[in-house]
Design a protein around this motif. Structure first.
Motif, PDB file in Angstrom:
ATOM      1  N   SER A 104     -20.264   4.675  75.486  1.00  0.00           N
ATOM      2  CA  SER A 104     -20.981   4.077  74.358  1.00  0.00           C
ATOM      3  C   SER A 104     -20.523   4.644  73.029  1.00  0.00           C
ATOM      4  N   ALA A 105     -20.230   5.936  72.985  1.00  0.00           N
ATOM      5  CA  ALA A 105     -19.898   6.594  71.725  1.00  0.00           C
ATOM      6  C   ALA A 105     -18.651   6.023  71.071  1.00  0.00           C
ATOM      7  N   TYR A 106     -17.757   5.444  71.853  1.00  0.00           N
ATOM      8  CA  TYR A 106     -16.536   4.890  71.270  1.00  0.00           C
ATOM      9  C   TYR A 106     -16.775   3.556  70.566  1.00  0.00           C
ATOM     10  N   GLN A 107     -17.860   2.891  70.923  1.00  0.00           N
ATOM     11  CA  GLN A 107     -18.268   1.663  70.231  1.00  0.00           C
ATOM     12  C   GLN A 107     -17.147   0.628  70.148  1.00  0.00           C
ATOM     13  N   ASN A 108     -16.371   0.507  71.234  1.00  0.00           N
ATOM     14  CA  ASN A 108     -15.325  -0.522  71.222  1.00  0.00           C
ATOM     15  C   ASN A 108     -15.428  -1.365  72.488  1.00  0.00           C
ATOM     16  N   GLY A 109     -15.359  -2.658  72.341  1.00  0.00           N
ATOM     17  CA  GLY A 109     -15.402  -3.542  73.496  1.00  0.00           C
ATOM     18  C   GLY A 109     -16.788  -4.067  73.801  1.00  0.00           C
ATOM     19  N   VAL A 110     -16.824  -5.051  74.694  1.00  0.00           N
ATOM     20  CA  VAL A 110     -18.068  -5.767  74.978  1.00  0.00           C
ATOM     21  C   VAL A 110     -19.080  -4.910  75.732  1.00  0.00           C
ATOM     22  N   PHE A 163     -27.942  -2.476  87.037  1.00  0.00           N
ATOM     23  CA  PHE A 163     -27.273  -3.713  86.593  1.00  0.00           C
ATOM     24  C   PHE A 163     -27.419  -4.854  87.615  1.00  0.00           C
ATOM     25  N   LYS A 164     -28.320  -4.704  88.549  1.00  0.00           N
ATOM     26  CA  LYS A 164     -28.437  -5.660  89.657  1.00  0.00           C
ATOM     27  C   LYS A 164     -28.675  -7.086  89.175  1.00  0.00           C
ATOM     28  N   ASP A 165     -29.538  -7.259  88.211  1.00  0.00           N
ATOM     29  CA  ASP A 165     -29.907  -8.603  87.755  1.00  0.00           C
ATOM     30  C   ASP A 165     -29.335  -8.917  86.376  1.00  0.00           C
ATOM     31  N   ILE A 166     -28.237  -8.243  86.032  1.00  0.00           N
ATOM     32  CA  ILE A 166     -27.614  -8.429  84.724  1.00  0.00           C
ATOM     33  C   ILE A 166     -26.229  -9.041  84.899  1.00  0.00           C
ATOM     34  N   GLU A 167     -25.891 -10.022  84.093  1.00  0.00           N
ATOM     35  CA  GLU A 167     -24.526 -10.532  84.060  1.00  0.00           C
ATOM     36  C   GLU A 167     -23.759  -9.771  83.000  1.00  0.00           C
ATOM     37  N   ILE A 168     -22.697  -9.125  83.387  1.00  0.00           N
ATOM     38  CA  ILE A 168     -21.953  -8.272  82.470  1.00  0.00           C
ATOM     39  C   ILE A 168     -20.886  -9.095  81.761  1.00  0.00           C
ATOM     40  N   ALA A 169     -20.776  -8.877  80.461  1.00  0.00           N
ATOM     41  CA  ALA A 169     -19.866  -9.666  79.637  1.00  0.00           C
ATOM     42  C   ALA A 169     -18.411  -9.443  80.032  1.00  0.00           C
ATOM     43  N   GLU A 170     -17.639 -10.513  79.993  1.00  0.00           N
ATOM     44  CA  GLU A 170     -16.208 -10.422  80.275  1.00  0.00           C
ATOM     45  C   GLU A 170     -15.447 -10.129  78.987  1.00  0.00           C
ATOM     46  N   PRO A 171     -14.354  -9.372  79.066  1.00  0.00           N
ATOM     47  CA  PRO A 171     -13.564  -9.086  77.865  1.00  0.00           C
ATOM     48  C   PRO A 171     -12.847 -10.335  77.362  1.00  0.00           C
ATOM     49  N   ALA A 172     -12.419 -10.274  76.108  1.00  0.00           N
ATOM     50  CA  ALA A 172     -11.809 -11.443  75.464  1.00  0.00           C
ATOM     51  C   ALA A 172     -10.521 -11.884  76.146  1.00  0.00           C
ATOM     52  N   LEU A 213     -10.755  -2.901  82.528  1.00  0.00           N
ATOM     53  CA  LEU A 213     -12.071  -3.375  82.960  1.00  0.00           C
ATOM     54  C   LEU A 213     -12.144  -4.881  82.752  1.00  0.00           C
ATOM     55  N   GLY A 214     -11.160  -5.567  83.347  1.00  0.00           N
ATOM     56  CA  GLY A 214     -11.078  -7.019  83.219  1.00  0.00           C
ATOM     57  C   GLY A 214     -10.159  -7.471  82.109  1.00  0.00           C
ATOM     58  N   GLU A 215      -9.747  -6.580  81.205  1.00  0.00           N
ATOM     59  CA  GLU A 215      -8.798  -6.956  80.163  1.00  0.00           C
ATOM     60  C   GLU A 215      -7.492  -7.409  80.811  1.00  0.00           C
TER      61      GLU A 215
END
Length: 544
Positions: free
Chosen positions: A48-54, A226-235, A356-358
């Motif tokens: 989180s501290a890097y604040q980069n990406g989805v 994260f069981k019921d969460i859809e995680i965002a895909e990278p651009a 991570l999907g990139e």
């Protein structure tokens, strides 16, 4: 001289001597303890501290304990590995030298690390430090330079998440069955810090997790996150690799190369399959006829399958990250509770980044930003400004000289890295490096990433994929890629050979040649010859 004056003089001499002794003792005691926390395959985009990406936007408190280190210390935004694969990165950190100098190029069929060579733990020992390493090692040979070691040795040196086998002090083998490996590493670190070390000496502890390395098996405590969460895909999730031939030729795609074992999809009756059949069943990853969903209820293909695979993969990856962060929190609490925090340098890093999907990928290796960039966060109270950030270019070979500098030790001239101590402490740094050098070797296993080298500056990156197995033996390929990192941070547009980029290309090639000379790198022809030899060895050696 009166007797009283004589005794006064002796007393002053004695007190002066005591003052010198006390001063020397205080100097010794003031040397910082060092804890180097190291995970495996942790992308900055999952911090989180890097604040980069989805991911950081979706989960701003994903890594609260790593974030605490950043709030209380410095984030190095541009720290890069010199060879993005587990063992070679570790060897570079220990020695302060590139792979072609320390001799450890690759994980598989590339030989073992020469533990007799100079490393920073050995140099710290000479300075009176007590040294220890616990957790993942992955260098083939037993640790040297440590007063205590307990490292993972099963699964080809990778270690496992459960029932992990360790080698203790280079001699005793034991299986730990009570805990997930992330907790076990904490238990071992805690035991050494609290009970086994000499508390009169400064210490250096390498605290090293397997997580979040493949196959991403989280601690049960975090298994439902994260069981019921859809995680965002990278651009760049659906990158087409236009203009990048080597990128289109890898075996690390989510779509084709993530298999059933990675995604925890199990056969209905595994006991009815032979070992060979079970291995084949699990390894299938690019067949649209394969039923993927649990309990064989749903058949998917194409984009639907790719998206489903990503969700399975990324959730387990992040669950493993949460475990690492949790046991970093346990360590920080121990330092606080035992009065050690003020005089202990704490570093958080990983051997390289991770996709991570990139670009539609998992794994690392390619010299693109996601795997080239390493997390690097340092806390040292009263020496490093809390909440500070540096954009200076640094490399993993800088770790050894930096820790030696903090210990007050002389930095050997053959170390290729530079101490970043002045940068960490906010001092002006003149003539700092303007570029970093990279060289990746391992081919074709495991992910068929072509050998390549390159140079990265603050604004540009130039890569040469110099080895093409389809060409005549010994023939250089010279498949170049050029990226403008300011205009194209996702590295989608190869500018090499494009009009208007001739001058910058020539400058980067000149800088690349200068770096290769500075770091005693082989000539391209010699690189090619050695690559042929290594690849022949791989094909002649059974895979693990």
């Amino acid at each position: 001289m009166k007797i009283s004056d004589h005794f006064l003089l002796l007393s002053l001499i004695f007190l002066g001597s005591c003052s010198k002794i006390t001063s020397k003792q205080e100097t010794t005691q003031e040397r910082p303890n060092i804890i180097y926390i190291f995970s495996d395959d942790h992308s900055t985009k999952a911090i989180s501290a890097y604040q980069n990406g989805v991911l950081a936007k979706q989960f701003p408190d994903l890594t609260p304990n790593i974030d605490r280190l950043a709030k209380e210390g410095m984030i190095m935004n541009n720290t890069f590995c010199t060879n993005a694969i587990c063992g070679p990165s570790r060897a570079a950190i220990l020695t302060g030298k590139f792979s072609h100098v320390n001799g450890f190029y690759k994980n598989e069929s590339g030989g073992d690390f020469d533990g007799s060579q100079q490393t920073f733990p050995k140099l710290l020992q000479k300075e009176g430090y007590q040294t220890a390493v616990v957790g993942k090692w992955h260098l083939g040979t037993a640790p040297t330079g440590f007063d205590y070691s307990k490292v993972m040795i099963n699964h080809g040196g990778q270690g496992t998440y459960f029932n992990t086998v360790f080698l203790e002090n280079g001699t005793d083998t034991l299986k730990e069955e009570r805990f997930h490996s992330s907790r076990q590493v904490w238990e071992d670190a805690h035991a050494w810090l609290d009970q086994k070390r000499d508390k009169k000496k400064p210490f250096m502890l390498m605290y090293q997790f397997k997580a979040p390395h493949r196959p991403w098996e989280p601690d049960p405590e975090f298994a439902d996150l994260f069981k019921d969460i859809e995680i965002a895909e990278p651009a760049t999730f659906n990158d087409t690799y236009e203009g990048r031939l080597a990128a289109a030729d890898t075996w690390q795609t989510i779509e084709r190369n993530l298999n059933r074992q990675d995604l925890k999809v199990h056969p209905e009756n595994p006991e009815n399959l032979t070992k060979a059949e079970l291995k084949k069943w699990y390894s299938e990853g690019n067949n649209n006829d394969v039923v993927w969903a649990p309990n064989n209820e749903v058949k998917m293909e194409g984009q639907q399958l790719k998206k489903w695979k990503y969700q399975r993969y990324i959730k387990d990856y992040l669950r493993c990250v949460k475990g690492v962060d949790h046991y970093i929190g346990e360590l920080l609490k121990y330092l606080d509770d035992n009065g050690l925090a003020e005089n202990t340098i704490v570093i958080y890093s990983s051997d390289q980044g991770f996709y991570l999907g990139e670009h539609g990928w998992f794994d690392k290796r390619m010299m693109y930003e996601e795997s080239l960039r390493m997390p690097f966060i340092v806390r040292y109270p009263n020496h490093i400004q809390p909440g500070s950030v540096s954009q200076k270019l640094s490399m993993n070979i800088d770790v050894a000289p930096t820790l030696l500098a903090y210990a007050g030790a002389e930095i050997p001239k053959d170390i290729q890295g530079k101490s970043i101590k002045p940068i960490l402490e906010g001092e002006p740094v003149n003539d700092w490096r303007d570029a970093v050098y990279y060289h990746y070797y391992e081919f074709p296993w495991w992910h068929h990433v072509q050998p390549h080298y390159g140079v990265r500056t603050e604004k540009y990156k130039l890569i040469n994929f110099y080895y093409n197995p389809e060409k005549k033996k010994g023939e250089l390929q010279n498949n170049w890629e050029l990226f403008d990192l300011e205009k194209d941070p996702n590295e989608l547009t190869n500018l090499y050979g494009k009009e208007g980029y001739e001058e910058i290309t020539a400058q980067l090639k000149e800088r690349l040649t200068a770096l290769q000379k500075e770091y005693n790198e082989d000539t391209p022809e010699e690189m090619m010859r050695k690559t042929d030899v290594r690849i022949k060895r791989v094909y002649e050696t059974p895979t693990k």
